[in-house]
Write a protein that holds these residues in place. Structure first.
Motif, PDB file in Angstrom:
ATOM      1  N   LEU A  95      16.173  -3.539 -36.144  1.00 14.84           N
ATOM      2  CA  LEU A  95      17.352  -3.193 -36.940  1.00 14.84           C
ATOM      3  C   LEU A  95      17.084  -3.380 -38.422  1.00 14.84           C
ATOM      4  N   SER A  96      16.395  -4.463 -38.767  1.00 14.89           N
ATOM      5  CA  SER A  96      16.081  -4.715 -40.172  1.00 14.89           C
ATOM      6  C   SER A  96      15.253  -3.578 -40.753  1.00 14.89           C
ATOM      7  N   GLY A  97      14.326  -3.046 -39.963  1.00 16.96           N
ATOM      8  CA  GLY A  97      13.491  -1.953 -40.433  1.00 16.96           C
ATOM      9  C   GLY A  97      14.272  -0.684 -40.723  1.00 16.96           C
ATOM     10  N   LEU A  98      15.466  -0.568 -40.128  1.00 15.19           N
ATOM     11  CA  LEU A  98      16.328   0.587 -40.366  1.00 15.19           C
ATOM     12  C   LEU A  98      17.452   0.267 -41.346  1.00 15.19           C
ATOM     13  N   GLY A  99      17.399  -0.925 -41.935  1.00 16.95           N
ATOM     14  CA  GLY A  99      18.435  -1.313 -42.888  1.00 16.95           C
ATOM     15  C   GLY A  99      19.752  -1.686 -42.238  1.00 16.95           C
ATOM     16  N   LEU A 100      19.708  -2.133 -40.970  1.00 18.46           N
ATOM     17  CA  LEU A 100      20.917  -2.493 -40.236  1.00 18.46           C
ATOM     18  C   LEU A 100      20.920  -3.992 -39.938  1.00 18.46           C
ATOM     19  N   SER A 101      22.088  -4.567 -39.880  1.00 15.07           N
ATOM     20  CA  SER A 101      22.198  -5.977 -39.527  1.00 15.07           C
ATOM     21  C   SER A 101      23.072  -6.186 -38.299  1.00 15.07           C
ATOM     22  N   ARG A 102      24.152  -5.425 -38.172  1.00 15.00           N
ATOM     23  CA  ARG A 102      25.065  -5.557 -37.038  1.00 15.00           C
ATOM     24  C   ARG A 102      25.249  -4.202 -36.366  1.00 15.00           C
ATOM     25  N   VAL A 103      25.527  -4.248 -35.064  1.00 12.04           N
ATOM     26  CA  VAL A 103      25.727  -3.021 -34.307  1.00 12.04           C
ATOM     27  C   VAL A 103      26.975  -3.157 -33.448  1.00 12.04           C
ATOM     28  N   ASP A 104      27.383  -2.027 -32.859  1.00  6.58           N
ATOM     29  CA  ASP A 104      28.620  -1.990 -32.076  1.00  6.58           C
ATOM     30  C   ASP A 104      28.364  -2.042 -30.571  1.00  6.58           C
ATOM     31  N   LEU A 226      10.468 -11.600 -17.826  1.00  4.94           N
ATOM     32  CA  LEU A 226      11.542 -12.590 -17.810  1.00  4.94           C
ATOM     33  C   LEU A 226      11.564 -13.400 -19.106  1.00  4.94           C
ATOM     34  N   ASP A 227      10.404 -13.720 -19.640  1.00  2.00           N
ATOM     35  CA  ASP A 227      10.365 -14.422 -20.923  1.00  2.00           C
ATOM     36  C   ASP A 227      10.968 -13.560 -22.027  1.00  2.00           C
ATOM     37  N   VAL A 228      10.627 -12.271 -22.024  1.00  2.00           N
ATOM     38  CA  VAL A 228      11.185 -11.351 -23.017  1.00  2.00           C
ATOM     39  C   VAL A 228      12.696 -11.262 -22.861  1.00  2.00           C
ATOM     40  N   LEU A 229      13.182 -11.178 -21.628  1.00  2.00           N
ATOM     41  CA  LEU A 229      14.621 -11.063 -21.389  1.00  2.00           C
ATOM     42  C   LEU A 229      15.366 -12.311 -21.852  1.00  2.00           C
ATOM     43  N   ARG A 230      14.788 -13.487 -21.627  1.00  2.00           N
ATOM     44  CA  ARG A 230      15.445 -14.724 -22.065  1.00  2.00           C
ATOM     45  C   ARG A 230      15.637 -14.748 -23.582  1.00  2.00           C
ATOM     46  N   ARG A 231      14.717 -14.144 -24.319  1.00  2.00           N
ATOM     47  CA  ARG A 231      14.862 -14.066 -25.781  1.00  2.00           C
ATOM     48  C   ARG A 231      15.758 -12.908 -26.200  1.00  2.00           C
ATOM     49  N   ALA A 232      15.732 -11.844 -25.409  1.00  2.00           N
ATOM     50  CA  ALA A 232      16.406 -10.608 -25.828  1.00  2.00           C
ATOM     51  C   ALA A 232      17.921 -10.698 -25.750  1.00  2.00           C
ATOM     52  N   ILE A 233      18.464 -11.335 -24.728  1.00  2.00           N
ATOM     53  CA  ILE A 233      19.920 -11.372 -24.585  1.00  2.00           C
ATOM     54  C   ILE A 233      20.572 -12.117 -25.759  1.00  2.00           C
ATOM     55  N   PRO A 234      20.109 -13.317 -26.136  1.00  2.00           N
ATOM     56  CA  PRO A 234      20.689 -13.954 -27.329  1.00  2.00           C
ATOM     57  C   PRO A 234      20.497 -13.131 -28.595  1.00  2.00           C
ATOM     58  N   ALA A 235      19.339 -12.477 -28.748  1.00  2.00           N
ATOM     59  CA  ALA A 235      19.098 -11.651 -29.929  1.00  2.00           C
ATOM     60  C   ALA A 235      20.071 -10.483 -29.986  1.00  2.00           C
ATOM     61  N   ALA A 236      20.334  -9.876 -28.845  1.00  2.00           N
ATOM     62  CA  ALA A 236      21.272  -8.754 -28.795  1.00  2.00           C
ATOM     63  C   ALA A 236      22.689  -9.210 -29.124  1.00  2.00           C
ATOM     64  N   LEU A 237      23.095 -10.331 -28.549  1.00  2.00           N
ATOM     65  CA  LEU A 237      24.453 -10.834 -28.814  1.00  2.00           C
ATOM     66  C   LEU A 237      24.619 -11.230 -30.279  1.00  2.00           C
ATOM     67  N   ALA A 238      23.568 -11.765 -30.881  1.00  2.00           N
ATOM     68  CA  ALA A 238      23.634 -12.135 -32.296  1.00  2.00           C
ATOM     69  C   ALA A 238      23.780 -10.915 -33.187  1.00  2.00           C
ATOM     70  N   ALA A 239      23.289  -9.774 -32.726  1.00  2.00           N
ATOM     71  CA  ALA A 239      23.356  -8.551 -33.527  1.00  2.00           C
ATOM     72  C   ALA A 239      24.692  -7.834 -33.403  1.00  2.00           C
ATOM     73  N   LEU A 240      25.505  -8.216 -32.414  1.00  2.00           N
ATOM     74  CA  LEU A 240      26.784  -7.540 -32.208  1.00  2.00           C
ATOM     75  C   LEU A 240      27.823  -7.983 -33.238  1.00  2.00           C
ATOM     76  N   GLU A 316      32.082  -8.557 -24.315  1.00  2.00           N
ATOM     77  CA  GLU A 316      32.495  -8.155 -25.661  1.00  2.00           C
ATOM     78  C   GLU A 316      32.463  -9.376 -26.571  1.00  2.00           C
ATOM     79  N   ARG A 317      31.891  -9.216 -27.739  1.00  2.00           N
ATOM     80  CA  ARG A 317      31.880 -10.326 -28.692  1.00  2.00           C
ATOM     81  C   ARG A 317      33.281 -10.488 -29.298  1.00  2.00           C
TER      82      ARG A 317
END
Length: 322
Positions: A95-104, A226-240, A316-317
């Motif tokens: 997201l940072s590479g595209l100039g984005l910080s939050r998503v819907d 599974l290691d990637v998924l454990r990191r990905a879910i918090p990262a996705a929620l933080a971006a919402l 939903e956040r």
């Protein structure tokens, strides 16, 4: 010259109507951004871009061939679709590479893709003989053959037990070690033959294909899924943003368990028990949108057998982190 795949991959999106319904309140009727964290062949992405004309989609995939195919498929949507070659736990950097910080919205359609299963050269399917590769990104990292030929017996047993829930792990690994001492493994056909011999006949008759659990375990290990998924879910929620939604489709219990725990933890209050009021900043951060895990109905499973094992969870956040 790189050999081209011999079969044309196909893709039928799973639970597509339900996914459109879940994302609708977060993205419809206004400019919005949604991350498809597992773009694959772009089936879900195409439907989302069509259903929501003001939506911009960021598609992530670790498989460069999948990105090429989805780029062609989604070209009709013009600059509303962006493509990033990355693993989905790298959502913040993408997201940072595209100039984005939050998503819907963020969508995960986990596990092996239709393309990877259908193209024999990738080595994911145990139904045909092919190189033992199983890398979702075929440009980097060890293959399934490397794992079989180089891991210690103890590590192989761990992989089969933890990632395949294979109760005959020790028996299988003993046979693998003896076989690789004679000749290293290179193809899936030889491994499947070994598994037919190692798994007891009674289990073969009632427990499904004897290679299913071993192939799942090797794939998860090769791709660190599974290691990637454990990191990905918090990262996705933080971006919402607040009001943004996450939808996750899992296809086996190990994935679903990680998703369930991550969402459930954020759906609980952190106010200490016994206090009469909710402390500021301690309320739930997400609202669960599904009661348990939703499954495909019999009509969808009949049309698309790969939907049989799907488990869908969504949230939903509802507030920012403290």
């Amino acid at each position: 010259m790189t050999e081209q795949p011999t079969e044309q991959p196909r893709h039928v999106p799973v639970l597509l109507d339900r996914i459109l319904d879940l994302f609708g309140p977060a993205v419809s009727g206004r400019p919005a951004v949604l991350v498809d964290a597992t773009l694959g062949l772009g089936g879900h992405a195409d439907a989302l871009l069509t259903a929501f004309p003001e939506l911009t989609l960021v598609g992530l995939d670790r498989d460069p061939h999948a990105l090429d195919l989805s780029r062609d498929r989604l070209s009709r949507h013009g600059d509303r679709a962006h493509f990033v070659h990355t693993v989905y736990d790298e959502i913040p950097d993408a997201l940072s590479g595209l100039g984005l910080s939050r998503v819907d919205g963020v969508l995960f359609d986990l596990g092996v893709s239709s393309m990877q299963l259908d193209v024999a050269e990738r080595g994911f399917a145990y139904s045909r003989d092919s190189p033992l590769d199983m890398r979702m990104d075929p440009t980097t990292g060890p293959t399934a053959a490397d794992v079989l030929n180089s891991y210690s017996a103890a590590d192989l047993i761990r992989v089969l037990r933890d990632y395949g829930e294979e109760r005959f792990a020790s028996r299988i690994v003993k046979a693998v070690v003896a076989a690789r001492d004679r000749e290293p493994f290179t193809t899936s056909g030889r491994l499947v033959e070994l598994l037919y011999e190692a798994v007891p006949a009674a289990t073969r008759r009632t427990g499904g294909h004897p290679a299913k659990r071993t192939f799942q375990a090797l794939r998860i290990e090769v791709n660190a899924e599974l290691d990637v998924l454990r990191r990905a879910i918090p990262a996705a929620l933080a971006a919402l943003r607040v009001g943004g939604r996450i939808v996750v489709e899992s296809y086996q219990s190990l994935e679903d368990r990680i998703v369930k725990r991550a969402l459930a933890d954020l759906a609980k209050s952190t106010t200490p028990e016994g206090l009469p009021v909710e402390l500021p900043g301690h309320g739930p951060r997400v609202r669960l949108l599904t009661r348990g895990a939703e499954q495909a109905d019999e009509h969808e499973i009949e049309r698309n057998p790969r939907a049989q094992s799907v488990r869908l969870r969504a949230a939903e956040r509802i507030r920012e982190a403290s």
